[in-house]
Enzyme design. Structure first.
Site, PDB file in Angstrom:
ATOM      1  N   GLY A  99      31.901  37.193  39.248  1.00 29.16           N
ATOM      2  CA  GLY A  99      30.943  38.188  38.758  1.00 29.16           C
ATOM      3  C   GLY A  99      31.507  39.579  38.573  1.00 29.16           C
ATOM      4  N   GLY A 100      32.755  39.800  39.038  1.00 36.32           N
ATOM      5  CA  GLY A 100      33.286  41.168  39.093  1.00 36.32           C
ATOM      6  C   GLY A 100      34.042  41.584  37.842  1.00 36.32           C
ATOM      7  N   LYS A 111      37.296  40.639  35.745  1.00 32.82           N
ATOM      8  CA  LYS A 111      38.538  40.782  36.506  1.00 32.82           C
ATOM      9  C   LYS A 111      39.390  39.514  36.408  1.00 32.82           C
ATOM     10  CE  LYS A 111      40.336  42.095  40.981  1.00 32.82           C
ATOM     11  NZ  LYS A 111      40.053  42.389  42.375  1.00 32.82           N
ATOM     12  N   HIS A 207      27.310  38.154  46.396  1.00 24.13           N
ATOM     13  CA  HIS A 207      27.505  36.703  46.256  1.00 24.13           C
ATOM     14  C   HIS A 207      26.549  35.864  47.111  1.00 24.13           C
ATOM     15  CE1 HIS A 207      29.994  37.845  49.622  1.00 24.13           C
ATOM     16  NE2 HIS A 207      30.980  38.291  48.863  1.00 24.13           N
ATOM     17  N   ASN A 235      36.449  33.712  46.342  1.00 19.14           N
ATOM     18  CA  ASN A 235      36.557  34.770  45.331  1.00 19.14           C
ATOM     19  C   ASN A 235      37.670  34.401  44.360  1.00 19.14           C
ATOM     20  OD1 ASN A 235      34.782  36.008  47.053  1.00 19.14           O
ATOM     21  ND2 ASN A 235      36.191  37.565  47.775  1.00 19.14           N
ATOM     22  N   ASN A 314      36.203  34.689  53.194  1.00 17.44           N
ATOM     23  CA  ASN A 314      35.251  34.297  52.147  1.00 17.44           C
ATOM     24  C   ASN A 314      35.681  33.018  51.416  1.00 17.44           C
ATOM     25  OD1 ASN A 314      32.640  35.252  51.645  1.00 17.44           O
ATOM     26  ND2 ASN A 314      33.162  35.821  49.563  1.00 17.44           N
ATOM     27  N   LYS A 380      43.174  43.133  44.918  1.00 12.48           N
ATOM     28  CA  LYS A 380      42.127  44.144  44.721  1.00 12.48           C
ATOM     29  C   LYS A 380      42.681  45.404  44.067  1.00 12.48           C
ATOM     30  CE  LYS A 380      38.988  41.814  47.145  1.00 12.48           C
ATOM     31  NZ  LYS A 380      37.948  41.081  46.390  1.00 12.48           N
TER      32      LYS A 380
END
Length: 492
Positions: A99-100, A111, A207, A235, A314, A380
């Site tokens: 979703g990012g 991303k 999330h 992720n 995660n 990141k």
């Protein structure tokens, strides 16, 4: 809650419902039907938000998890694998949280479409990994992407290129919730549109929304009908999150009456991970504790590496029948994360979010598995990108593994300054990626460029003062060096 507070709460709730109804009237019929379902989830979140005052946890009730609730990975691996691991793989689907956007790295669009290694994007690597698995074991493990309204359109265009891969790819969208004005406690959106003045009015709600949106999309039922029993969720920017056959076998080999419905992969905390969520024992349940839920007076204690030794990667293994059961009974209770934001025009808003791992307390026989650090390799920042692009890692069938040539299994600590934040700028500063096999620590600040075949070893600190520039020349070998001031190598 006093009578006055209760009346005020009811008023806020009624006003919110009226505004949401008005928003739905600005949408076409199909969109309104989808949004109405999503708004049901939002109303539930908003209702709970109005009820809860004060910290989400009572610090005095927090205990360390019992020894057996977090198993060392070595113990699970020691069980070995059965001959028919393919049968277990055929009951698995891989879900990537997609979703990012790439904005924090100066990129437009999802991303997952940023190139991270040998021209391969996060999505390319994910598809290659799963195809390799399906070809090796002759299985049918599908890939499911949870997109957001920010990433869905661009992702779907790219998916056409994987048509001939041995991987079925499904997508579904997480919900779209309205940002809330901090003062009025009402949505700032004027219509259901997402462009123009409404561009900042909506957000994907974290999330934790996976359970409801997966179920609403119909994909949950479809995968269950195909005989899938577990999903492996992670992720998409965690390059260490590959399907682990030992954890899968552990799940599948439990007796039916003691089936583990949820595994959270955790790993040992280092100073770099002090903000990561941790597992605690709370009122007889394993529970995820996020920094946002910690009372201010205890934040330092939360960050301590001695009291809370592990954090959540995660990477999660979740039982599909259990998700179905909890969704039908509306029994998923996820703590609300209130995320305050200031928009470009200075307006103060907040958004209500939830975390996927917070559901651990609702599942039966849930447990943590303490995995090697190699299963947590998130990208990141450009500092992370430098690590995964370097010779520290080798790439095989979409999976990155630490090079055999590195003597220490730990990853170097890399800190690149603001001149490297955006991917394009980052790439322009390296003629090629330096040799980092023997690097422990790298700090770079200011206007610095690297020539061809540079080698970095030990601790290297390069600081160009404001207005100065440092060009590290081709073939340079820096070992335990501090470079500062102005160093320009000019062609003549």
């Amino acid at each position: 809650m006093t009578e006055f507070q209760e009346k005020l709460r009811q008023q806020h709730e009624e006003s919110m419902h009226r505004e949401l109804e008005a928003l739905l009237h600005t949408a076409n019929e199909t969109e309104a039907e989808i949004s109405r379902k999503e708004f049901d989830g939002f109303k539930n979140l908003f209702h709970r938000f109005l009820q809860v005052k004060g910290p989400a946890v009572d610090w005095a009730k927090i205990n360390r998890p019992p020894e057996d609730s977090i198993q060392p990975y070595e113990k699970i691996k020691a069980k070995g694998l059965p001959d028919d691991i393919a049968a277990s793989l055929n009951k698995l689907a891989v879900v990537k949280l997609n979703g990012g956007l790439g904005t924090s790295m100066g990129c437009k669009g999802p991303k997952s479409l940023i190139s991270v290694r040998s021209e391969n994007t996060f999505l390319d690597l994910t598809v290659q990994q799963i195809e390799h698995l399906n070809k090796t074991f002759n299985t049918d493990v599908p890939l499911v992407l949870m997109n957001s309204f920010n990433t869905d359109e661009d992702t779907k265009k790219i998916l056409l290129k994987y048509k001939h891969y041995k991987v079925k790819i499904h997508t579904f969208n997480q919900s779209r919730y309205p940002r809330i004005n901090k003062e009025s406690l009402l949505p700032i959106a004027r219509t259901m549109g997402t462009s123009g003045e409404n561009a900042e009015a909506w957000y994907p709600p974290g999330h934790g929304d996976i359970y409801a949106s997966f179920s609403n999309s119909g994909l949950l039922d479809r995968l269950l009908a195909e005989g899938k029993e577990y999903i492996f969720v992670s992720n998409i920017d965690n390059l260490g999150a590959t399907v682990d056959l030992f954890i899968l076998h552990h799940l599948m080999s439990q007796p039916a009456d003691r089936r583990c419905e949820f595994i959270m992969e955790v790993t040992d905390k280092t100073r770099a991970d002090v903000k990561g969520g941790t597992l605690i024992q709370y009122e007889d349940h394993l529970r995820l504790l996020e920094i946002a839920q910690v009372p201010k007076a205890h934040v330092d204690e939360f960050k301590s590496v001695t009291k809370f030794k592990i954090f959540n990667t995660n990477n999660l293994w979740i039982s599909l029948p259990a998700v179905k059961r909890l969704q039908e009974k509306n029994n998923l209770d996820l703590e609300i994360i209130v995320n305050p934001k200031t928009l470009d025009g200075g307006l103060n808003v907040f958004q209500l979010e939830t975390a996927v791992g917070a559901a651990i307390k609702n599942f039966n026989n849930a447990m943590g598995v303490n995995v090697p650090r190699s299963r947590f390799l998130p990208v990141k920042t450009s500092s992370d990108l430098l690590l995964v692009m370097s010779n520290l890692y080798s790439l095989d069938a979409g999976s990155l593994t630490m090079s055999q040539k590195r003597e220490f299994p730990t990853t170097p600590h890399v800190k690149l300054g603001s001149s490297f934040t955006k991917v394009q700028e980052f790439l322009s500063r390296f003629e090629n990626i330096p040799d980092m096999l023997e690097l422990d620590h790298l700090t770079v600040s200011g206007d610095v460029t690297f020539g061809n075949k540079v080698s970095l070893k030990g601790t290297v600190i390069i600081i160009a003062n404001h207005g100065d520039r440092i060009d590290i020349p081709a073939g340079a070998m820096l070992e335990n060096k501090i470079v500062s001031g102005n160093l320009r190598i000019l062609d003549h």
